[in-house]
Write an enzyme that holds these catalytic residues in place. Structure first.
Site, PDB file in Angstrom:
ATOM      1  N   GLU A 281      -2.008   9.128  -5.368  1.00 57.45           N
ATOM      2  CA  GLU A 281      -2.125   8.612  -6.731  1.00 57.45           C
ATOM      3  C   GLU A 281      -3.157   9.424  -7.506  1.00 57.45           C
ATOM      4  O   GLU A 281      -4.236   9.700  -6.976  1.00 57.45           O
ATOM      5  CB  GLU A 281      -2.520   7.133  -6.709  1.00 57.45           C
TER       6      GLU A 281
ATOM      7  N   ARG B 183       0.853  -1.184   0.000  1.00 59.80           N
ATOM      8  CA  ARG B 183       0.000   0.000   0.000  1.00 59.80           C
ATOM      9  C   ARG B 183       0.887   1.231   0.000  1.00 59.80           C
ATOM     10  O   ARG B 183       1.907   1.292   0.688  1.00 59.80           O
ATOM     11  CB  ARG B 183      -0.937   0.015   1.218  1.00 59.80           C
TER      12      ARG B 183
ATOM     13  N   HIS C  55       0.277   1.585 -10.424  1.00 62.12           N
ATOM     14  CA  HIS C  55      -0.688   0.743  -9.710  1.00 62.12           C
ATOM     15  C   HIS C  55      -1.309  -0.299 -10.649  1.00 62.12           C
ATOM     16  O   HIS C  55      -2.529  -0.426 -10.745  1.00 62.12           O
ATOM     17  CB  HIS C  55      -1.775   1.596  -9.063  1.00 62.12           C
TER      18      HIS C  55
END
Length: 322
Positions: free
Chosen positions: A264, A235, A283
């Site tokens: 992000e 994470r 990601h």
């Protein structure tokens, strides 16, 4: 045993596809779809199970709810809010469906660093030919150690793949009791500081929990070898980006690769865009085939188990968010 199962908003086409699979597998189940908040509030009374995200208001309407199926392995911070944690509701997640895809992504980073691709890629983009030959820098994997922080499904599969390349594997995990196949040593989280100086690759696969948020700071990077590489696909909240950038620029570590970030997308102009010896992907580590099939099969299996009064798969420790 028949029961009512609610898909929380926004239900959408995926929910209806999942609902159809559940109805085909579990006799007598009643499926309700909350396409919006009002529909969910109306559907939750009497429901014993639900899929999606609750909040305090929806939880208050769900007086009969016993099981909540999270749509993610590690949902965003706030999913496990105080009232849900304090409730008797069992929460499950979808961990396990990404193990092969994410571990392959990790190994792509490991191999890139071992063979110097993080330097050669940048040379290519800059039109620079680096002097090569047999003496070019490389990391010999059979003589290297991977420290894997989090050896659940993804971390354990990563360890197994590391062993295929002859690496020594050391795992850290707060819950796993016995070393999975491919893990040479298993330690508790309090051993991290002691183990960091001995790792050639530090691979973080840990979920976001109260104990892992902001785990990797300047203090952790200072303990690593200056020849070591850091990889995070767990994470983004677990790594302080400014500290990682500083560690790269000051040569405290040899390189780093991230698939997840504190913020992000990574903001335009963030210093990590130009940090030396840094690789990044946006990601995408979980990308791969069969995810919808796996998600469906896991949910259907748990619906069957719930109907039969059996223990559910992937029960979450709500207080620790995973």
């Amino acid at each position: 045993m028949s029961y009512k199962f609610v898909f929380l908003p926004p239900a959408g086409e995926r929910a209806r596809s999942l609902g159809a699979a559940i109805q085909a597998a579990v006799s007598g189940i009643e499926i309700a779809y909350g396409d919006d908040r009002d529909q969910a509030l109306a559907a939750l009374p009497g429901a014993r199970a639900a899929f999606g995200t609750l909040d305090a208001e929806l939880l208050a309407a769900a007086s009969d709810l016993e099981w909540l199926a999270s749509p993610a392995a590690g949902p965003p911070k706030g999913y496990y809010f105080p009232e849900l944690i304090a409730s008797d509701i069992t929460v499950t997640n979808i961990r396990g469906i990404y193990n092969d895809h994410i571990s392959t992504h990790i190994m792509a980073f490991v191999l890139a660093f071992a063979r110097g691709m993080h330097r050669y890629f940048r040379d290519q983009f800059e039109g620079h030919w680096r002097k090569g030959g047999e003496g070019s820098p490389s990391t010999y994997l059979p003589e290297s150690t991977a420290l894997i922080v989090g050896v659940g499904g993804i971390g354990a599969e990563t360890a197994r793949q590391c062993k295929n390349w002859g690496m020594t594997t050391v795992g850290i995990d707060p819950r796993v009791e016995e070393a999975p196949e491919g893990v040479d040593e298993l330690h508790r989280p309090d051993a991290l500081d002691r183990l960091l100086p001995h790792a050639d690759f530090v691979i973080a696969t840990a979920p976001q929990t109260p104990d892992t948020e902001g785990l990797f700071t300047a203090a952790k990077f200072e303990q690593m070898q200056d020849s070591a590489f850091f990889i995070n696909i767990g994470r983004g909240s677990n790594v302080v980006l400014s500290d990682l950038d500083q560690a790269l620029r000051e040569g405290r570590i040899a390189g780093a690769a991230l698939d997840v970030f504190e913020v992000e997308p990574l903001p335009e102009g963030h210093p990590l865009w130009t940090a030396p010896n840094f690789l990044m992907t946006p990601h995408v580590a979980a990308a791969g085939p069969y995810l919808e099939d796996r998600r469906r099969d896991l949910l259907v299996e748990n619906c069957k188990r719930f109907a039969n009064g059996e223990e559910l798969v992937n029960i979450v420790d709500k207080a620790n968010w995973f």
